[in-house]
Each structure stands twice: as C-alpha cells, then as structure tokens.
Design a protein around this motif. Structure first.
Motif, mmCIF file in Angstrom:
data_model
loop_
_atom_site.group_PDB
_atom_site.id
_atom_site.type_symbol
_atom_site.label_atom_id
_atom_site.label_comp_id
_atom_site.label_asym_id
_atom_site.label_seq_id
_atom_site.Cartn_x
_atom_site.Cartn_y
_atom_site.Cartn_z
ATOM 1 N N THR A 112 57.166 -70.373 -108.825
ATOM 2 C CA THR A 112 57.734 -70.907 -107.680
ATOM 3 C C THR A 112 56.657 -70.833 -106.647
ATOM 4 O OG1 THR A 112 60.155 -70.179 -108.303
ATOM 5 C CG2 THR A 112 59.527 -70.683 -105.887
ATOM 6 N N ALA A 113 56.756 -71.713 -105.827
ATOM 7 C CA ALA A 113 55.597 -71.673 -104.532
ATOM 8 C C ALA A 113 56.199 -72.465 -103.427
ATOM 9 C CB ALA A 113 54.287 -72.518 -104.946
ATOM 10 N N ASN A 114 55.823 -71.612 -102.317
ATOM 11 C CA ASN A 114 56.212 -72.387 -100.737
ATOM 12 C C ASN A 114 55.058 -73.442 -100.447
ATOM 13 O OD1 ASN A 114 58.683 -71.138 -100.548
ATOM 14 N ND2 ASN A 114 57.962 -69.360 -99.431
ATOM 15 N N VAL A 115 55.438 -74.644 -100.311
ATOM 16 C CA VAL A 115 54.388 -75.434 -99.928
ATOM 17 C C VAL A 115 54.650 -75.767 -98.356
ATOM 18 C CG1 VAL A 115 53.757 -78.016 -100.215
ATOM 19 C CG2 VAL A 115 54.752 -76.735 -101.976
ATOM 20 N N PRO A 116 53.428 -75.324 -97.475
ATOM 21 C CA PRO A 116 53.521 -75.663 -95.946
ATOM 22 C C PRO A 116 53.555 -77.093 -95.558
ATOM 23 C CG PRO A 116 51.325 -75.012 -96.757
ATOM 24 C CD PRO A 116 52.095 -74.720 -97.883
ATOM 25 N N ILE A 117 54.512 -77.650 -95.054
ATOM 26 C CA ILE A 117 54.684 -78.978 -94.632
ATOM 27 C C ILE A 117 54.565 -79.121 -93.008
ATOM 28 C CG2 ILE A 117 56.339 -80.951 -94.658
ATOM 29 C CD1 ILE A 117 55.186 -80.135 -97.543
ATOM 30 N N ALA A 118 53.695 -79.632 -92.626
ATOM 31 C CA ALA A 118 53.369 -79.772 -91.277
ATOM 32 C C ALA A 118 54.349 -80.438 -90.587
ATOM 33 C CB ALA A 118 52.135 -80.442 -90.660
ATOM 34 N N PHE A 119 54.721 -80.507 -88.966
ATOM 35 C CA PHE A 119 55.522 -81.319 -88.442
ATOM 36 C C PHE A 119 54.899 -82.517 -87.765
ATOM 37 C CE2 PHE A 119 58.369 -77.543 -89.005
ATOM 38 C CZ PHE A 119 59.619 -78.497 -89.573
ATOM 39 N N ALA A 120 55.297 -83.482 -87.430
ATOM 40 C CA ALA A 120 54.589 -84.534 -86.392
ATOM 41 C C ALA A 120 54.626 -83.784 -85.187
ATOM 42 C CB ALA A 120 55.462 -85.808 -86.571
ATOM 43 N N PRO A 121 53.780 -84.481 -84.271
ATOM 44 C CA PRO A 121 53.717 -83.760 -82.935
ATOM 45 C C PRO A 121 55.039 -83.883 -82.119
ATOM 46 C CG PRO A 121 51.797 -85.231 -83.424
ATOM 47 C CD PRO A 121 52.525 -85.467 -84.536
ATOM 48 N N LEU A 122 55.294 -82.692 -81.310
ATOM 49 C CA LEU A 122 56.773 -82.900 -80.492
ATOM 50 C C LEU A 122 56.471 -83.997 -79.312
ATOM 51 C CD1 LEU A 122 56.849 -78.827 -79.952
ATOM 52 C CD2 LEU A 122 57.880 -80.335 -81.659
ATOM 53 N N PRO A 123 57.699 -84.594 -79.092
ATOM 54 C CA PRO A 123 57.832 -85.349 -77.891
ATOM 55 C C PRO A 123 57.155 -84.624 -76.590
ATOM 56 C CG PRO A 123 60.135 -85.222 -79.086
ATOM 57 C CD PRO A 123 58.976 -84.201 -79.803
ATOM 58 N N SER A 124 57.054 -85.567 -75.594
ATOM 59 C CA SER A 124 56.377 -85.216 -74.441
ATOM 60 C C SER A 124 57.665 -84.604 -73.528
ATOM 61 C CB SER A 124 55.951 -86.299 -73.690
ATOM 62 O OG SER A 124 56.816 -87.026 -73.196
ATOM 63 N N ARG A 125 56.890 -83.370 -72.907
ATOM 64 C CA ARG A 125 58.132 -82.721 -72.045
ATOM 65 C C ARG A 125 59.046 -83.730 -71.161
ATOM 66 N NH1 ARG A 125 58.734 -77.622 -71.078
ATOM 67 N NH2 ARG A 125 59.862 -77.085 -68.832
ATOM 68 N N ALA A 126 58.291 -84.786 -70.565
ATOM 69 C CA ALA A 126 59.082 -85.813 -70.170
ATOM 70 C C ALA A 126 60.110 -86.476 -70.682
ATOM 71 C CB ALA A 126 58.153 -86.575 -69.243
ATOM 72 N N GLU A 127 59.943 -86.604 -72.205
ATOM 73 C CA GLU A 127 60.831 -87.074 -72.867
ATOM 74 C C GLU A 127 61.748 -86.301 -73.211
ATOM 75 O OE1 GLU A 127 62.706 -89.764 -75.642
ATOM 76 O OE2 GLU A 127 61.309 -90.230 -74.097
ATOM 77 N N LEU A 128 61.512 -85.164 -73.510
ATOM 78 C CA LEU A 128 62.444 -84.006 -73.855
ATOM 79 C C LEU A 128 63.513 -83.881 -72.645
ATOM 80 C CD1 LEU A 128 60.193 -81.617 -75.845
ATOM 81 C CD2 LEU A 128 62.126 -82.922 -76.601
ATOM 82 N N GLU A 129 63.136 -83.914 -71.687
ATOM 83 C CA GLU A 129 63.676 -83.459 -70.171
ATOM 84 C C GLU A 129 64.805 -84.684 -69.954
ATOM 85 O OE1 GLU A 129 60.728 -82.726 -67.212
ATOM 86 O OE2 GLU A 129 60.758 -80.638 -67.745
ATOM 87 N N SER A 130 64.292 -85.990 -70.341
ATOM 88 C CA SER A 130 65.286 -87.052 -70.293
ATOM 89 C C SER A 130 66.415 -87.083 -71.450
ATOM 90 C CB SER A 130 64.449 -88.270 -70.558
ATOM 91 O OG SER A 130 65.158 -89.388 -70.513
ATOM 92 N N ARG A 131 65.815 -86.624 -72.597
ATOM 93 C CA ARG A 131 66.856 -86.430 -73.604
ATOM 94 C C ARG A 131 68.093 -85.447 -73.169
ATOM 95 N NH1 ARG A 131 63.421 -86.499 -79.403
ATOM 96 N NH2 ARG A 131 62.448 -88.503 -79.044
ATOM 97 N N VAL A 132 67.555 -84.395 -72.532
ATOM 98 C CA VAL A 132 68.544 -83.274 -72.119
ATOM 99 C C VAL A 132 69.776 -83.987 -71.311
ATOM 100 C CG1 VAL A 132 68.768 -81.334 -70.622
ATOM 101 C CG2 VAL A 132 66.834 -81.300 -71.921
ATOM 102 N N GLN A 133 69.456 -85.016 -70.701
ATOM 103 C CA GLN A 133 70.676 -85.690 -70.094
ATOM 104 C C GLN A 133 71.413 -86.687 -70.524
ATOM 105 O OE1 GLN A 133 70.799 -84.427 -66.911
ATOM 106 N NE2 GLN A 133 68.901 -83.268 -67.235
#
Length: 464
Positions: free
Chosen positions: A309-330
């Motif tokens: 058994t092995a754990n494979v490190p899988i990267a995430f894509a870049p996070l959305p911009s802060r402006a995009e996230l603040e928009s989604r909060v609404q």
C-alpha cells in the motif's frame, strides 16, 4: 511375521498424514474465515448521498451489513477484506477502524482492505459532512453515536471471521453484467448528468470463490463498477442493488457469505434506476452474472499472498481568486456559499495553497495469478479499462476495485478534468475539497499501481 511395533508406527504415521492439510507444491496452504454483522442503525439517522433530502430516515427496507473475510497463506501476509454497506470512508473513520482492529486483533493497516458499497440508502457517518451540508447539529451527534456502534459491529465481524479459520481452496473467474451505463452526457451546455449509452463502461464481474477442503462454498467475493443509486432518494435504509445481489447469493448458497467490492464506478449509474423494482432487478442480474462466473472454468490460485500500500500525493489546481470566493459567499445556494467560506477560512492569504491530497493505492497479489488493485475514492471507469488493458497478461488477471480505504472524493482522470462536469469539477463543493485535482492525477495513480504490482510480484524492492 508382522513386526507389531513397526506396524503400529506405520499406522500412526498414516493417521497423521491423513490429518495433515492439503498443501501446494511449495508447502503453503490457504486458510480463511468469513463472517457478517448487521450495521443497520437502531434509530432514525440522516441518510447519505442525496442533497435534496430534507428529513431523516423512516424505516428499514433491507438490513445493512459489515462483512469480513480473513485470508492467509502459510507464513506470509494476512489479508482482511472488510466490506461495509455505507457511502464513504472519511479519514477519521478509517483511522478509528485501523486503530480498533490493530488493538483488538493485531491486524496491521497494510493487511486491511476496506471497501464500501456506496449505497445512497445508508446513514451519514461524518458530523463534519453534516455540518458542511447545513444540517441540524443534532444529526451530527447521532452520526457520531452510530460510528461507535459501527466499530463494535466491525470488531465482532472480524473476531468471528478469525474464529472460523479453516483450510480452503481459492479460485478466480469473471463474467459480465450490462446494467451499468455511463452518466456523463455531452451537450451544447457541457457535460450533463444523464445516461450516455456511448460512454465508457466497465461491465466486468470478477469473482473469487473460496471453498472448504470438504468442498463447501465458504465465501464469494465479487465486484462491479456502478453507483448504488437504483432506488433514488427514498427515506428507507437499504443496500440498493448490491445489497439485493448479496442477499440473493446468500439465499442460494446458505453456508456462504457474499462480499461485494464496488469497482471504478464513479461515472456509472444503473440503467434502469429510480424504483425498488429496478434495484431488485439489477441485483438479480448481478447475482446471475456471479453464478455465470461460478459455472465457468475457474482458475485455481496457489497459496501465495503478498500486498503493498502507498499514498500517492495528488496536487490540487490553484484556488479561485479571493474576489471570486467572496462573490460565491453571497450565493443563494447554501452549498456554494459554505464551500467558499471554508476556503477563505482555511487559506486566507494570497498564494496560499492546500497540501497535496494523500491518495491510497493498494495492490494484492493472490497466487501469482491475480492482482487486485484497490483504489481510493470514486474513480472513473476508464481507470479500470486502462489498467486491465495495460497490465493484464494471459497468466495474470487484473481486478480493479474503487471505493477502497479512503472514500471522500471523486477521482477523475485527465479527460474528465478537461471536460468538466459533476465528477470533474462540480462535486468538490459537496465533498469539501478546496479545488479540483491537478491534471496529472491519472499518471500519478497509474505510476503508483505499476510500481506496486512490480513489488508484490517480486520484480522490485519496497522503497525504504
């Protein structure tokens, strides 16, 4: 004249020889024990899988079970297959299961393969998920209470299986079953969740048969790659088509326990679906496919067992911009809003990036003839199709199980990530992932599988 002392010695030796278990050419023997325990909640719970549900469970359509198979080959590693009629295995639950069976039974984490049927008729088991979904906190408290009961049932199943160990033979075959259909339908608006009769499917039904030395069928392990969603968002507890398939096989083979390993079915749905009759019919079709494999010529597996058994490190894509996230909060969509707030709280600064996702890949070699590949999460069917195409040989069979060991995310491949749609980019808000996975996910997983197959087949050394 007969020499009586010599005659008695010969008789004793013959008697001992008759009591010795049958062995393979290398002196190894298979031993196995199998058991099951009910894990049906004793009181109403919040059901997992459908965000549209707005009330708790109301009754029990079918019992839910934990099933445990312990398999050993003399002086080699021990394999414990634990199947659960649940939707997921979050990291917290896996850790508690691993710790419990290590303390109670001395079973190491590398010896354990956990697989969930992903039934959408089982309980939510994570108070965090309940919180993330905006469900009343009291149901999270009840979920934690249920997990305590679940661990007791798992403990009993494994203890019972260990107490039933006996000499066995192990054999493999496979069949096919056709009700799974790809659910990623291309349209002018992108990929829709809808039946796609032209999409990639995996209709293979692998079957492991375990018989006692007297010829009694002890256990069946079988797989299929399809979501357990034939019944739709009913409020009754149930195991969906896989539960009906196991029930049918155990009725027809009353001395055996049938264990279902869900395959790489992340983008597969039953067809037809949405009714009790559909679920029963699909379960019957799968049970008949298993019977077809049993009727075919089965491959005897010598008593050899190894795993890695092995754990494979899988990267995430870049996070959305802060402006995009603040928009989604609404957003008026509570899932979108809560997800955006979660990201802002955990990664508040410009340039913040989540740590790699630790993805479990497990490979088991049985008899030097069968490689069982257990992948975490909800992998796309294309993983199984690719791995069998690239790794199977005339004398080496490949069985791909998904939904194993850590199950809390869809596992798209490169094509699905680029296409987008639910499994590729949209489901992350329901599974509380910070972002879609990076596009090299497929190659990282396949490379890990290749490396581990080389290890269990004795063609490479374990990395120190």
């Amino acid at each position: 004249m007969i020499n009586l002392p010599c005659f008695k010695l010969i008789a004793v030796m013959l008697s001992i020889g008759m009591c010795l278990p049958a062995v393979g050419d290398d002196g190894n023997i298979w031993r196995a024990g199998v058991a099951k325990e009910s894990i049906t909640p004793k009181e109403p719970v919040w059901l997992a899988g459908y965000a549209a549900r707005n009330s708790p469970s109301d009754g029990v359509l079918t019992e839910l079970y934990a099933r445990a198979l312990v398999l050993t080959a003399s002086h080699q590693q021990r394999l414990v297959i634990l199947t659960l009629e649940l939707i997921e295995v979050p990291e917290a639950l896996r850790k508690r299961i691993v710790d419990r069976i290590r303390e109670q039974h001395g079973i190491a984490s590398d010896e354990l393969l956990i697989n969930v049927s992903h039934t959408h008729g089982g309980p939510m088991i994570s108070s965090k998920t309940i919180e993330d979904w905006g469900i009343e906190r009291a149901w999270g408290v009840r979920a934690e209470k249920y997990v305590d009961e679940l661990l007791n049932s798992i403990d009993k199943a494994i203890e019972s299986a260990l107490g039933k160990m006996e000499d066995v033979t192990v054999s493999y075959s496979h069949s096919r079953c056709g009700f799974a259909m790809n659910r990623r339908l291309p349209s002018s608006d992108g990929i829709r969740l809808a039946p796609n009769p032209n999409g990639i499917v995996d209709h293979e039904v692998p079957v492991l048969r375990i018989d006692s030395k007297s010829g009694k069928l002890v256990a069946l392990v079988f797989g299929y790659a399809c979501h357990n969603t034939a019944l739709g968002p009913t409020r009754e507890l149930h195991g969906d088509y896989a539960g009906f398939a196991q029930e049918k096989l155990e009725q027809d083979h009353p001395e055996a326990v049938a264990l279902f390993l869900l395959g790489a079915g992340g983008d597969q749905d039953p067809s037809p679906r949405r009714s009790l009759e559909d679920a029963k019919q699909n379960g019957l079709s799968l049970a008949l496919a298993v019977e077809g494999a049993l009727a075919a010529e089965m491959v005897a597996l010598p008593a050899k067992l190894s795993m890695n058994t092995a754990n494979v490190p899988i990267a995430f894509a870049p996070l959305p911009s802060r402006a995009e996230l603040e928009s989604r909060v609404q957003s008026p969509d509570g899932f979108v809003s809560r997800h955006a707030r979660m990201i802002l709280e955990k990664w508040p600064n410009p340039g913040d990036h989540p740590d790699d996702y630790q993805y479990p890949v497990q490979v088991v070699s049985l008899g030097d003839k069968l490689n069982l590949i257990a992948l975490g999460g909800e992998p796309m069917a294309e993983y199984a199709v690719r791995l069998r195409s690239e790794l199977a040989k005339p004398d080496r069979y490949i069985w791909v199980a998904g939904y194993s060991n850590l199950v809390n995310a869809y596992i798209p491949n490169r094509r699905v990530l680029r296409e987008g749609g639910y499994e590729g980019t949209q489901a992350i808000i329901y599974q509380s992932l910070p972002a879609p996975f990076a596009e090299d996910i497929e190659e990282r997983i396949v490379a890990s599988v290749r490396r581990q197959i080389a290890i269990v087949n004795g063609e490479a050394e374990v990395a120190k």
